[in-house]
Write an enzyme that holds these catalytic residues in place. Sequence first.
Site, PDB file in Angstrom:
ATOM      1  N   LYS A 156       0.816  -1.214   0.000  1.00 17.14           N
ATOM      2  CA  LYS A 156       0.000   0.000   0.000  1.00 17.14           C
ATOM      3  C   LYS A 156       0.848   1.261   0.000  1.00 17.14           C
ATOM      4  O   LYS A 156       0.342   2.353  -0.277  1.00 17.14           O
ATOM      5  CB  LYS A 156      -0.932  -0.001   1.217  1.00 17.14           C
ATOM      6  CG  LYS A 156      -2.083  -0.992   1.093  1.00 17.14           C
ATOM      7  CD  LYS A 156      -3.018  -0.907   2.297  1.00 17.14           C
ATOM      8  CE  LYS A 156      -4.196  -1.860   2.147  1.00 17.14           C
ATOM      9  NZ  LYS A 156      -5.105  -1.817   3.315  1.00 17.14           N
ATOM     10  N   HIS A 210      -1.698  -3.272  -4.984  1.00 16.87           N
ATOM     11  CA  HIS A 210      -0.842  -3.259  -3.795  1.00 16.87           C
ATOM     12  C   HIS A 210      -0.364  -4.660  -3.435  1.00 16.87           C
ATOM     13  O   HIS A 210       0.702  -4.826  -2.823  1.00 16.87           O
ATOM     14  CB  HIS A 210      -1.572  -2.627  -2.599  1.00 16.87           C
ATOM     15  CG  HIS A 210      -2.465  -3.568  -1.848  1.00 16.87           C
ATOM     16  ND1 HIS A 210      -3.775  -3.809  -2.208  1.00 16.87           N
ATOM     17  CD2 HIS A 210      -2.244  -4.325  -0.742  1.00 16.87           C
ATOM     18  CE1 HIS A 210      -4.316  -4.664  -1.358  1.00 16.87           C
ATOM     19  NE2 HIS A 210      -3.420  -4.991  -0.449  1.00 16.87           N
TER      20      HIS A 210
END
Length: 360
Positions: free
Chosen positions: A216, A241
Amino acid sequence: MDLKQHILQAAILIVDDEPANVKLLEKILQRQGYRNIQSTCDSREVASLCDTTRFDAFLLDIRMPHLSGFDVMEQLQQRFRGDYLPVLVLSAQPDMETRLKALSLGAKDFLTKPFDQLEAVTRIHNLLEVRLMHNQVRDQNRLLEQQVKTRTDELYRTRQEVIRRLGLAAEYRDNETGNHIIRMSKYAQLLALAYGLTEQDAEIILNAAPMHDIGKIGIPDRILLKTGKLDPEEWRIMQTHVQMGANILSGSPTELMRAARTIAQHHHEKWDGTGYPNGLREDDISIAGRICALADVFDALTSQRPYKPAWTVEETLAYIASESGKHFDPKLAPLLKKNLPEILVIKSEYADPELIRDSN
């Protein structure tokens, strides 16, 4: 204190059924300055004497009533297991069979009766010198082992701290707290043990799980911090991510980092194959990934976030039960409910700080 003084303070036990031999050896040793001397004419007393004194040398007769010198050496072997057995055999029978048996039981030297005083003093001194030097080496090795263990423990704690802070870096960008990664990793360890994994494998999952969302870091703030529903393009970017996390964690030869990479890549896969990034299903998803998926969802649902209130434990368990066999491994979901008391202890112990303040 020099070696000679150490030797003179050594604890010596004389075991011979002939009182004359005992008195002669005591007199020889006392003349040399030895003061810590004990003796017995009953070989059955050796065990009880050893209970109260850690002897540095045994001057041991072979032919004795009740227990022979061989019997006593067998007892001493149990006490000195893995240590140097400081036995000097006293014998009037210098035959090879007796010597070989004594050596096989751990005897280090022989003194033939009748005793020559100079020979007796020299052999006893040599036996004690080796014994005390062995003790010094043993104690030094123990100290080094303790230092290595202390350093290893420190490195282990440092590694855990780095891992958690690395995971925290990603969590902060997602409006989550460091306690989330602690809770979910401990849930995952508990579930791994309940599933039947070894303690070692469960500990690897504990230490690798905090990095599950490290990817992330690479997601733009406009998407990561968006409070509303993501549009299809934003959702596609959000899903990347997983692969970014796997890329960040790839290339390491260590078992821990390989597990972290697998967890990062698999924790959004679903049991029925509808997850991402690769649509894996059932056992094609690693067990570490399946465990962390359940632990992550449980903690996310039962935790308050800026964009949602916390679900109750009952609501969360009902949702997980409804998704068993779809989102979650059907063998894992019941284990979470079965181990709920321990999970709730973890949840309380690592509650988010702001929630603790709100409850005061």
